[in-house]
Design an enzyme around this catalytic site. Structure first.
Site, short mmCIF file in Angstrom:
data_model
loop_
_atom_site.label_atom_id
_atom_site.label_comp_id
_atom_site.label_asym_id
_atom_site.label_seq_id
_atom_site.Cartn_x
_atom_site.Cartn_y
_atom_site.Cartn_z
N PHE A 71 0.86 -1.33 0.09
CA PHE A 71 0.51 0.05 0.16
C PHE A 71 0.80 1.29 -0.12
O PHE A 71 1.69 1.25 -0.65
CB PHE A 71 -1.09 -0.47 1.31
CG PHE A 71 -1.98 -0.77 1.25
CD1 PHE A 71 -2.88 -1.56 0.08
CD2 PHE A 71 -2.14 -2.23 1.77
CE1 PHE A 71 -3.65 -2.21 -0.13
CE2 PHE A 71 -2.35 -3.34 1.52
CZ PHE A 71 -3.57 -3.50 1.33
N SER A 72 0.38 2.27 0.79
CA SER A 72 1.38 3.61 0.93
C SER A 72 3.35 3.38 1.23
O SER A 72 3.23 4.74 0.62
CB SER A 72 0.30 4.55 2.03
OG SER A 72 -0.35 5.04 1.40
N THR A 73 3.79 2.18 1.76
CA THR A 73 4.67 2.19 1.71
C THR A 73 5.05 2.81 0.16
O THR A 73 6.74 2.54 -0.35
CB THR A 73 5.04 0.75 2.16
OG1 THR A 73 4.62 0.80 3.50
CG2 THR A 73 6.49 0.13 1.97
N LYS A 75 4.62 4.97 -1.46
CA LYS A 75 4.83 6.08 -2.33
C LYS A 75 6.60 6.61 -1.76
O LYS A 75 6.86 7.25 -2.38
CB LYS A 75 4.12 7.47 -0.78
CG LYS A 75 2.50 7.23 -1.77
CD LYS A 75 2.07 8.05 -0.62
CE LYS A 75 0.17 8.15 -0.65
NZ LYS A 75 -0.66 6.73 -0.74
N TYR A 161 -3.47 15.27 2.62
CA TYR A 161 -3.11 13.41 1.87
C TYR A 161 -3.58 13.07 0.11
O TYR A 161 -4.84 12.66 1.22
CB TYR A 161 -2.90 12.62 2.34
CG TYR A 161 -2.71 11.30 3.13
CD1 TYR A 161 -1.26 11.18 2.19
CD2 TYR A 161 -2.94 9.95 3.16
CE1 TYR A 161 -0.14 9.78 2.18
CE2 TYR A 161 -2.05 8.79 2.85
CZ TYR A 161 -1.13 8.37 2.58
OH TYR A 161 -0.42 7.18 2.43
#
Length: 400
Positions: A71-73, A75, A161
């Site tokens: 997931f947002s890791t 980014k 965000y």
């Protein structure tokens, strides 16, 4: 080397007994699934451990090469691609995005810079403004065009965000500059130079084992009670923006099944599939002044700039995110920065101490989201204390 607790596989330096114990307890008492932790200190591996299983049935053991949807890791890894391009002069952080991606000038976006995208200040976080139907979220090329045509909302200039749109924004920018999609850029800019086999955007094409998501696959937003609560919260200006940045009707369907539909797309905000070791190696570049294992991936000047202004700022326009990363202010580990992902995966670096960390697992229970997002913060204090412990000298036999 350290003797590992029962059920934990891999290896660890004896100085890092505390984080290994914490990792073991975390999975035995709380997560009860599978996962991995990797730590590098001054470019040397000091922890590489894993445990549990990679499927819902509990039949496939997690191993060193098991990757997880993080997931947002993602980014933080996508941001590193951008820094590689900036390092070579293909991008400048303070240049308007439209100079590289002319289509992006639509909707009055001429003044939005590359730095604004990385800092979540573009005013383009709201999925309701760009999705016509839920399936659109799986077409990253379509969504890159939608972002180029979109008009910023009232949050332009504020750090709100961009949970999902971050990937399409930077994907469109990098495609305009290089002609390549972000999945290819993960390979050419990061995986190939660093020799990584566990770094992918979307479902790997090389046969890498991808851990199945385990646990309740429906968020509270998808329950009978959660839907009206979400609808009500969405009408509150600030809270509504946070919800609309990640939730959309039918979105939970993209997480269902042994191979979630979400893995069919390339979104640099959310669809990264990583091993813990691959994440840690990318962050080891930041911790190592731009170099890792003899590969100078970034110039020292670019790498050092990533650690500048990652602290909480009194200026709301500059708070929290800096060049794609956020601080992880944890008791016992106050320094450092990186990016967390949904469910608690994450990557982290502390250039001052030479530490780099990668953590992944496959438990997803969105009803416990606030607690799960703190998992890396539980591990970091023990890691930083262990890193500060002097290495034991190697004893040599005396000459007769």
């Amino acid at each position: 080397m350290l003797t590992l607790p029962e059920g934990i596989r891999g290896s660890a330096d004896s100085r890092f007994a505390a984080p290994v114990r914490t990792f073991s307890r975390l999975f035995a008492r709380y997560l009860r699934t599978g996962g991995a932790l990797a730590v590098y200190l001054h470019g040397e591996p000091v922890v590489g451990i894993w445990t549990g299983t990679a499927d819902a049935a509990g039949e496939i053991p997690w191993d060193a090469d098991t990757a997880a949807l993080s997931f947002s890791t993602t980014k933080g890894i996508t941001s590193m691609v951008v820094h590689r391009l900036a390092d070579r002069g293909l991008l400048d952080y303070d240049t308007p995005v439209a100079e590289y991606w002319p289509e992006f000038a639509d909707g009055g976006k001429n003044s939005i810079t590359v730095r604004d995208l990385l800092a979540h200040r573009a005013g383009l976080s709201d999925l309701r403004r760009v999705l016509d139907q839920p399936g659109d979220v799986l077409d990253h090329v379509l969504m890159e065009h939608r972002m180029a045509a979109a008009t910023p909302d009232w949050t332009r200039g504020l750090p709100v965000y961009h949970a999902v749109t971050f990937g399409w924004l930077l994907g469109g920018l990098c495609r305009a500059v290089t002609g390549q999609g972000m999945a290819d850029l993960f390979r050419t800019e990061l995986a190939d130079p660093l020799g990584l086999t566990g770094l992918h955007l979307g479902h790997p094409a090389d046969g890498t084992t991808v851990a199945e998501l385990v646990g309740p696959s429906l968020a509270a937003t998808g329950t009978r009670l959660g839907k009206p609560l979400t609808a009500a919260a969405a009408r509150i200006p600030v809270l509504g923006k946070a919800i609309s940045s990640m939730h959309f009707p039918g979105g939970e369907e993209a997480l269902r099944g042994p191979v979630p539909p979400l893995l069919s797309t390339e979104n640099g905000a959310a669809t990264g599939v990583f091993t813990a070791d691959a994440i840690a190696r990318v962050y080891a570049v930041i911790a190592g002044d731009g170099a890792f294992e003899g590969v100078q991936l970034l110039t020292p000047e670019t790498a050092r700039a990533l650690d500048r202004s990652t602290r909480i700022s009194p200026d709301p326009r500059r708070a929290f995110w800096h060049l794609g990363y956020h601080p992880l202010p944890t008791l016992g580990a106050p320094r450092g920065f990186g990016h967390l992902g949904l469910g608690g995966s994450g990557g982290w670096a502390d250039p001052a101490s030479g530490l780099a960390v990668g953590f992944v697992h496959n438990r997803l229970d969105l009803s416990l989201l606030p607690l799960d997002m703190s998992l890396l913060s539980v591990l970091l204090p023990t890691i930083t204390r262990s890193a500060a412990t002097p290495a034991r000298p190697v004893r040599t036999a005396r000459a007769a």
